[in-house]
Scaffold this motif. Structure first.
Motif, mmCIF file in Angstrom:
data_model
loop_
_atom_site.group_PDB
_atom_site.id
_atom_site.type_symbol
_atom_site.label_atom_id
_atom_site.label_comp_id
_atom_site.label_asym_id
_atom_site.label_seq_id
_atom_site.Cartn_x
_atom_site.Cartn_y
_atom_site.Cartn_z
ATOM 1 N N LEU A 233 -16.452 29.355 10.627
ATOM 2 C CA LEU A 233 -16.188 28.623 9.197
ATOM 3 C C LEU A 233 -16.274 29.606 8.067
ATOM 4 N N PHE A 234 -17.487 30.195 7.978
ATOM 5 C CA PHE A 234 -17.805 31.251 6.910
ATOM 6 C C PHE A 234 -16.684 32.425 6.994
ATOM 7 N N LEU B 221 -7.520 36.708 -3.322
ATOM 8 C CA LEU B 221 -7.664 37.551 -4.363
ATOM 9 C C LEU B 221 -6.988 38.870 -4.425
ATOM 10 N N ALA B 222 -6.772 39.353 -3.169
ATOM 11 C CA ALA B 222 -5.886 40.668 -2.981
ATOM 12 C C ALA B 222 -4.310 40.212 -3.196
ATOM 13 N N ILE B 223 -4.023 39.246 -2.864
ATOM 14 C CA ILE B 223 -2.600 38.705 -3.232
ATOM 15 C C ILE B 223 -2.402 38.607 -4.571
ATOM 16 N N GLN B 224 -3.582 37.674 -5.466
ATOM 17 C CA GLN B 224 -3.431 37.822 -6.723
ATOM 18 C C GLN B 224 -3.222 38.881 -7.636
ATOM 19 N N ALA C 31 -12.066 35.100 4.541
ATOM 20 C CA ALA C 31 -10.818 35.609 4.715
ATOM 21 C C ALA C 31 -9.867 35.032 3.625
ATOM 22 N N PHE C 32 -9.590 33.593 3.348
ATOM 23 C CA PHE C 32 -8.853 33.044 2.824
ATOM 24 C C PHE C 32 -9.351 33.521 1.010
ATOM 25 N N ILE C 33 -10.441 33.576 1.054
ATOM 26 C CA ILE C 33 -10.961 34.062 -0.490
ATOM 27 C C ILE C 33 -10.470 35.307 -0.753
ATOM 28 N N ALA D 134 -15.906 41.767 -0.708
ATOM 29 C CA ALA D 134 -16.036 41.367 0.875
ATOM 30 C C ALA D 134 -16.768 41.792 1.693
ATOM 31 N N ILE D 135 -17.126 43.125 1.491
ATOM 32 C CA ILE D 135 -18.112 43.863 2.571
ATOM 33 C C ILE D 135 -19.400 43.075 2.159
ATOM 34 N N ILE D 136 -19.961 43.002 1.000
ATOM 35 C CA ILE D 136 -21.265 42.124 0.726
ATOM 36 C C ILE D 136 -21.308 40.774 1.477
ATOM 37 N N TYR D 137 -20.157 40.032 1.170
ATOM 38 C CA TYR D 137 -20.273 38.698 1.672
ATOM 39 C C TYR D 137 -20.100 38.723 3.195
#
Length: 81
Positions: A5-6, A17-20, A11-13, A41-44
């Motif tokens: 789930l995480f 952000l990349a699309i934005q 991936a969605f978050i 993303a790497i940190i997350y």
């Protein structure tokens, strides 16, 4: 299930952000914004992996990240000049 789930949420978050970036920013800011998103993303994802392997390291990493964020709140106005 929880770990997957995480991964999906991340991936969605970060995908959103990349699309934005491409929708809202001018082209000469793309590299800077995408690099910032990539580091986040790497940190997350690193913290997601760490949360299941070593709880103490996960809490330490999260604490360091939180402390750095709080410090940057006060330091960043002086870095802009």
């Amino acid at each position: 299930m929880e770990k997957n789930l995480f991964w999906i949420i991340g991936a969605f978050i970060f995908g959103g952000l990349a699309i934005q970036v491409f929708i809202q920013l001018e082209p000469h800011y793309y590299v800077e914004a995408l690099l910032s998103i990539l580091v986040g993303a790497i940190i997350y994802f690193g913290l997601v992996v760490l949360s299941k392997k070593n709880r103490r390291s996960f809490l330490t990493g999260t604490g360091i990240l939180a402390a750095a964020a709080i410090i940057m709140i006060f330091v960043s106005p002086y870095l802009a000049h």
